[in-house]
Scaffold this motif. Structure first.
Motif, mmCIF file in Angstrom:
data_model
loop_
_atom_site.group_PDB
_atom_site.id
_atom_site.type_symbol
_atom_site.label_atom_id
_atom_site.label_comp_id
_atom_site.label_asym_id
_atom_site.label_seq_id
_atom_site.Cartn_x
_atom_site.Cartn_y
_atom_site.Cartn_z
ATOM 1 N N TRP A 252 1.079 -1.205 0.122
ATOM 2 C CA TRP A 252 -0.037 -0.003 0.060
ATOM 3 C C TRP A 252 0.818 1.191 -0.057
ATOM 4 C CZ3 TRP A 252 -4.511 -1.382 -1.314
ATOM 5 C CH2 TRP A 252 -5.026 -2.989 -0.813
ATOM 6 N N ASP A 253 0.337 2.545 -0.653
ATOM 7 C CA ASP A 253 1.059 3.599 -0.699
ATOM 8 C C ASP A 253 1.420 4.146 0.610
ATOM 9 O OD1 ASP A 253 0.797 3.723 -3.341
ATOM 10 O OD2 ASP A 253 -1.190 4.991 -3.161
ATOM 11 N N SER A 254 0.763 3.895 1.876
ATOM 12 C CA SER A 254 1.154 4.358 3.097
ATOM 13 C C SER A 254 2.538 3.843 3.556
ATOM 14 C CB SER A 254 0.109 4.096 4.299
ATOM 15 O OG SER A 254 -0.090 2.687 4.250
ATOM 16 N N THR A 255 2.905 2.771 2.931
ATOM 17 C CA THR A 255 4.145 1.929 3.428
ATOM 18 C C THR A 255 5.228 2.189 2.486
ATOM 19 O OG1 THR A 255 3.455 -0.012 2.354
ATOM 20 C CG2 THR A 255 2.966 0.091 4.466
ATOM 21 N N CYS A 256 5.213 3.290 1.480
ATOM 22 C CA CYS A 256 6.151 3.413 0.820
ATOM 23 C C CYS A 256 6.435 4.887 0.701
ATOM 24 C CB CYS A 256 5.647 3.165 -0.746
ATOM 25 S SG CYS A 256 5.236 1.802 -1.123
ATOM 26 N N GLU A 257 7.921 5.385 0.420
ATOM 27 C CA GLU A 257 8.305 6.675 0.530
ATOM 28 C C GLU A 257 9.400 7.144 -0.674
ATOM 29 O OE1 GLU A 257 11.393 9.121 3.627
ATOM 30 O OE2 GLU A 257 10.597 7.267 4.243
ATOM 31 N N ILE A 258 8.896 8.060 -1.455
ATOM 32 C CA ILE A 258 9.583 8.735 -2.607
ATOM 33 C C ILE A 258 10.837 9.089 -2.048
ATOM 34 C CG2 ILE A 258 9.490 10.499 -4.314
ATOM 35 C CD1 ILE A 258 6.379 10.243 -4.244
ATOM 36 N N ASN A 259 11.954 8.323 -2.958
ATOM 37 C CA ASN A 259 13.412 8.879 -2.749
ATOM 38 C C ASN A 259 13.722 8.492 -0.958
ATOM 39 O OD1 ASN A 259 13.527 9.962 -5.279
ATOM 40 N ND2 ASN A 259 13.166 11.867 -4.779
ATOM 41 N N GLY A 260 13.198 7.447 -0.764
ATOM 42 C CA GLY A 260 13.378 7.014 0.845
ATOM 43 C C GLY A 260 14.823 6.494 0.945
ATOM 44 N N ASP A 261 15.154 6.093 2.039
ATOM 45 C CA ASP A 261 16.217 5.420 2.521
ATOM 46 C C ASP A 261 16.015 3.702 2.349
ATOM 47 O OD1 ASP A 261 18.457 4.553 3.839
ATOM 48 O OD2 ASP A 261 18.196 5.333 5.682
ATOM 49 N N ARG A 262 17.045 3.330 1.618
ATOM 50 C CA ARG A 262 16.899 1.814 1.433
ATOM 51 C C ARG A 262 17.351 1.225 2.629
ATOM 52 N NH1 ARG A 262 21.859 -0.485 -1.840
ATOM 53 N NH2 ARG A 262 23.642 0.749 -1.109
ATOM 54 N N PHE A 263 17.672 1.684 3.749
ATOM 55 C CA PHE A 263 17.977 0.992 5.180
ATOM 56 C C PHE A 263 16.837 1.211 5.952
ATOM 57 C CE2 PHE A 263 21.977 2.342 3.103
ATOM 58 C CZ PHE A 263 22.716 1.343 2.898
ATOM 59 N N ASN A 264 15.779 1.780 5.584
ATOM 60 C CA ASN A 264 14.582 1.765 6.520
ATOM 61 C C ASN A 264 13.766 0.617 6.219
ATOM 62 O OD1 ASN A 264 12.486 2.417 8.149
ATOM 63 N ND2 ASN A 264 11.883 4.334 7.131
ATOM 64 N N ARG A 265 13.509 -0.423 6.984
ATOM 65 C CA ARG A 265 12.732 -1.625 6.475
ATOM 66 C C ARG A 265 11.192 -1.208 6.550
ATOM 67 N NH1 ARG A 265 12.918 -6.401 10.775
ATOM 68 N NH2 ARG A 265 11.627 -7.164 9.120
ATOM 69 N N TRP A 266 10.765 -0.023 7.290
ATOM 70 C CA TRP A 266 9.225 0.168 7.459
ATOM 71 C C TRP A 266 8.846 1.202 6.393
ATOM 72 C CZ3 TRP A 266 7.833 -3.392 10.495
ATOM 73 C CH2 TRP A 266 8.569 -3.665 11.393
ATOM 74 N N LYS A 267 9.684 1.363 5.421
ATOM 75 C CA LYS A 267 9.228 2.305 4.331
ATOM 76 C C LYS A 267 10.084 1.669 2.857
ATOM 77 C CE LYS A 267 6.278 5.381 5.908
ATOM 78 N NZ LYS A 267 5.003 5.699 5.564
ATOM 79 N N LEU A 268 9.211 1.333 2.012
ATOM 80 C CA LEU A 268 9.713 0.987 0.839
ATOM 81 C C LEU A 268 10.081 2.195 0.141
ATOM 82 C CD1 LEU A 268 10.155 -1.304 -1.255
ATOM 83 C CD2 LEU A 268 8.216 -0.730 -2.420
#
Length: 331
Positions: A35-51
């Motif tokens: 779901w979109d709520s668990t994704c982050e644009i240009n997010g940190d690939r070391f954060n397991r709680w946000k894709l």
């Protein structure tokens, strides 16, 4: 005053909140990335709680960039048909198991947990396996197996050589390989978010399996139903060129009880396939279920003429361990 001043000056940053004790498994209907709520644009690939996903890129016209004809290269002086045969030999016509998953630290130095691509070339051919239980790659597709050396697609560095080479090879890579996504329900969603749209739209063969649990009504039921329908929405939005698809439902045989056998439940489950059939000219569309669910599905399918082109097959796959509560779903 001085001790307090230096304490404030050199005060270390507080650590972030501890991760929850539970883990959202990849086979949960609320897994990270669905779901979109668990994704982050240009997010940190070391954060397991946000894709971490990329921002939507502006579509470029094919003529917006000048291409070099590459006539100085002996390869590009060959006919296009010959070059395609070379690309097929290098990176096409295979059966590939793929995942994008959260990888825990390994024993290697400086190994950090992070989001990670993984793939292997299957030991089988490039087609569908008659019975998925025979696919040893799927059976051993756990995280430990991912860290063992396995055959990979070779010469993908060629995609960086030039624009013409990239476009020609990319087409072969995504159009001629069967992409296999095992067990985790989140994988098709992750692939649709991570891959560039131009790549996802080239994929033509997919073999997908995920675990399904049957439980009583409740929040888990709603989660599974929403995820199930969202799964079919992917093929209208992201995988528009897929013409050969098999979906394996891993339903625990120990839960195959008479209380689930009803026309209403079966038709609710099979209804999304009707819309999928109408959308394109399928060369093969296959639904694979455990052997002791097959007769029930076949009976319901027979009462829905619009599903005549849907191929229903059974597998000897079984799991007598039961299913955890986060797999709960009833239709």
């Amino acid at each position: 005053m001085a001790p307090h001043f230096f304490n404030r000056l050199f005060k270390r940053k507080k650590k972030g909140p501890k991760e929850p004790r539970f883990t959202l498994q990849e086979w949960s209907p609320n897994a990270i990335g669905i779901w979109d709520s668990t994704c982050e644009i240009n997010g940190d690939r070391f954060n397991r709680w946000k894709l971490p996903i990329q921002a939507k890129q502006r579509h470029r016209s094919p003529v917006s960039r000048q291409k070099s004809p590459q006539q100085q290269s002996p390869l590009f002086r060959l006919p296009a048909e010959i070059r395609r045969l070379i690309y097929l030999e290098l990176m096409g016509g295979r059966r590939l198991h793929i995942r994008y998953f959260w990888r825990k630290p390994s024993l290697k130095p400086r190994s950090e947990p992070r989001w990670h691509w993984w793939h292997i070339v299957c030991d089988h051919s490039d087609g569908f396996i008659d019975d998925p239980v025979e696919d040893i790659c799927s059976i051993l597709g756990g995280e430990g197996y991912m860290h063992t050396p396995r055959p990979k697609i070779g010469s993908v560095e060629w995609l960086r050589c030039c624009q013409i080479g990239y476009e020609e090879a990319l087409e072969v890579l995504y159009e001629t390989n069967v992409f296999v996504m095992d067990e985790a329900i989140d994988t098709p969603f992750l692939i649709s978010r991570i891959l560039a749209p131009c790549c996802a739209c080239l994929m033509t063969f997919m073999d997908i399996s995920f675990v399904v649990g049957f439980w009583g009504p409740g929040q888990a039921e709603e989660d599974w139903m929403a995820t199930y329908y969202a799964f079919f929405g992917l093929f209208e939005k992201s995988f528009r060129s897929v013409l050969r698809l098999r979906v394996l439902l891993r339903m625990p045989p120990c839960e195959a009880q008479e209380l689930f056998y009803s026309d209403e439940k079966g038709k609710t489950f099979l209804k999304p396939w009707e819309r999928l059939l109408e959308g394109r000219e399928w060369t093969r569309l296959q639904l694979c279920v455990p052997f002791n669910w097959h007769d029930w599905f076949q009976e319901i399918k027979g009462s829905m003429p619009e599903l005549a082109r849907l191929e229903l097959v059974s597998t000897s796959w079984s799991d007598h361990s039961g299913s955890p509560a986060d797999l709960a779903w009833s239709i």
